[in-house]
Design a protein around this motif. Structure first.
Motif, PDB file in Angstrom:
ATOM      1  N   GLU A  44       0.821  -1.213   0.000  1.00 40.92           N
ATOM      2  CA  GLU A  44       0.000   0.000   0.000  1.00 40.92           C
ATOM      3  C   GLU A  44       0.854   1.262   0.000  1.00 40.92           C
ATOM      4  O   GLU A  44       0.413   2.315  -0.454  1.00 40.92           O
ATOM      5  CB  GLU A  44      -0.924   0.017   1.221  1.00 40.92           C
ATOM      6  N   LYS A  74      -6.081  13.180 -10.733  1.00 38.84           N
ATOM      7  CA  LYS A  74      -7.286  12.391 -10.508  1.00 38.84           C
ATOM      8  C   LYS A  74      -7.042  10.887 -10.668  1.00 38.84           C
ATOM      9  O   LYS A  74      -7.528  10.091  -9.879  1.00 38.84           O
ATOM     10  CB  LYS A  74      -8.361  12.847 -11.498  1.00 38.84           C
ATOM     11  N   PHE A  75      -6.265  10.491 -11.664  1.00 38.07           N
ATOM     12  CA  PHE A  75      -6.140   9.073 -12.002  1.00 38.07           C
ATOM     13  C   PHE A  75      -4.797   8.427 -11.668  1.00 38.07           C
ATOM     14  O   PHE A  75      -4.685   7.205 -11.703  1.00 38.07           O
ATOM     15  CB  PHE A  75      -6.402   8.875 -13.500  1.00 38.07           C
ATOM     16  N   LEU A  77      -2.893   8.108  -8.826  1.00 42.43           N
ATOM     17  CA  LEU A  77      -2.843   7.240  -7.645  1.00 42.43           C
ATOM     18  C   LEU A  77      -3.658   5.974  -7.856  1.00 42.43           C
ATOM     19  O   LEU A  77      -3.225   4.881  -7.489  1.00 42.43           O
ATOM     20  CB  LEU A  77      -3.323   7.995  -6.407  1.00 42.43           C
ATOM     21  N   LYS A  78      -4.813   6.093  -8.495  1.00 41.47           N
ATOM     22  CA  LYS A  78      -5.655   4.923  -8.780  1.00 41.47           C
ATOM     23  C   LYS A  78      -4.927   3.959  -9.714  1.00 41.47           C
ATOM     24  O   LYS A  78      -4.909   2.749  -9.479  1.00 41.47           O
ATOM     25  CB  LYS A  78      -6.974   5.377  -9.409  1.00 41.47           C
ATOM     26  N   SER A  79      -4.293   4.483 -10.753  1.00 39.47           N
ATOM     27  CA  SER A  79      -3.556   3.633 -11.686  1.00 39.47           C
ATOM     28  C   SER A  79      -2.390   2.943 -10.996  1.00 39.47           C
ATOM     29  O   SER A  79      -2.124   1.762 -11.241  1.00 39.47           O
ATOM     30  CB  SER A  79      -3.031   4.448 -12.861  1.00 39.47           C
ATOM     31  N   ALA A  81      -2.159   2.213  -7.787  1.00 42.79           N
ATOM     32  CA  ALA A  81      -2.709   1.198  -6.885  1.00 42.79           C
ATOM     33  C   ALA A  81      -3.114  -0.046  -7.668  1.00 42.79           C
ATOM     34  O   ALA A  81      -2.851  -1.176  -7.237  1.00 42.79           O
ATOM     35  CB  ALA A  81      -3.893   1.764  -6.107  1.00 42.79           C
ATOM     36  N   ASP A  82      -3.745   0.163  -8.808  1.00 45.32           N
ATOM     37  CA  ASP A  82      -4.131  -0.974  -9.653  1.00 45.32           C
ATOM     38  C   ASP A  82      -2.907  -1.745 -10.140  1.00 45.32           C
ATOM     39  O   ASP A  82      -2.900  -2.970 -10.145  1.00 45.32           O
ATOM     40  CB  ASP A  82      -4.954  -0.501 -10.853  1.00 45.32           C
ATOM     41  N   ASP A  87      -5.266  -2.202  -2.550  1.00 45.59           N
ATOM     42  CA  ASP A  87      -6.611  -1.679  -2.340  1.00 45.59           C
ATOM     43  C   ASP A  87      -6.570  -0.147  -2.442  1.00 45.59           C
ATOM     44  O   ASP A  87      -5.893   0.509  -1.646  1.00 45.59           O
ATOM     45  CB  ASP A  87      -7.129  -2.116  -0.971  1.00 45.59           C
ATOM     46  N   TYR A  88      -7.303   0.410  -3.410  1.00 47.06           N
ATOM     47  CA  TYR A  88      -7.246   1.846  -3.666  1.00 47.06           C
ATOM     48  C   TYR A  88      -7.696   2.668  -2.468  1.00 47.06           C
ATOM     49  O   TYR A  88      -7.098   3.688  -2.142  1.00 47.06           O
ATOM     50  CB  TYR A  88      -8.075   2.199  -4.902  1.00 47.06           C
ATOM     51  N   GLY A  89      -8.728   2.233  -1.772  1.00 48.39           N
ATOM     52  CA  GLY A  89      -9.216   2.967  -0.603  1.00 48.39           C
ATOM     53  C   GLY A  89      -8.159   3.086   0.480  1.00 48.39           C
ATOM     54  O   GLY A  89      -7.972   4.152   1.085  1.00 48.39           O
ATOM     55  N   GLN A  92      -5.341   5.366  -0.775  1.00 50.41           N
ATOM     56  CA  GLN A  92      -5.806   6.753  -0.700  1.00 50.41           C
ATOM     57  C   GLN A  92      -5.762   7.271   0.736  1.00 50.41           C
ATOM     58  O   GLN A  92      -5.390   8.410   0.983  1.00 50.41           O
ATOM     59  CB  GLN A  92      -7.229   6.821  -1.250  1.00 50.41           C
TER      60      GLN A  92
END
Length: 141
Positions: A44, A74-75, A77-79, A81-82, A87-89, A92
């Motif tokens: 994480e 916007k994208f 951190l999500k990318s 994490a993926d 786990d994105y949550g 974050q």
């Protein structure tokens, strides 16, 4: 040591970025995680560091070319994490503490960031409607 063998095959800029990222990970792992961190916590932490490094890169790695400069915040951190299968949550939720600690470390070590924080504080003090104190430098912007 496979890391050093791999590192010598890259250009100088990439070597510096990888060493910086690895050093940041080691420092943050010690400062933010327990004495004996589990693998999930470490996984994480990686996307947070990757996102900060990639956000300042002049060119994103090939696996992130679908992210434009306009929507990086916007994208990214999500990318990341993926990509790390994290786990994105939870990633974050971890990001504010990572940014706060890296801001503290970098503003004491990098003259340009010390100057940016000093200027932001001076502007906040001179601006009557602004906050009285500034927390630091936005690392992902």
């Amino acid at each position: 040591d496979n890391f050093n063998t791999f590192l010598h095959q890259l250009d100088f800029y990439k070597q510096v970025v990888l060493r910086l990222g690895w050093s940041a990970f080691l420092v943050l792992r010690v400062k933010l995680l327990s004495a004996f961190p589990d693998v999930v916590s470490c996984v994480e932490l990686l996307p947070c560091i990757f996102a900060i490094l990639a956000s300042h890169a002049p060119r994103l790695p090939d696996c992130l070319t679908h992210i434009t400069r306009e929507n990086r915040g916007k994208f990214l951190l999500k990318s990341m994490a993926d990509t790390c299968k994290a786990d994105y949550g939870r990633v974050q939720a971890r990001m504010p503490s990572v940014e706060a600690l890296l801001t503290q470390v970098f503003t004491s070590a990098v003259p340009e960031w010390r100057t940016a924080v000093a200027e932001a504080k001076a502007k906040a003090l001179s601006d009557a409607s602004g906050p009285a104190a500034v927390g630091g430098v936005d690392l992902v912007a």
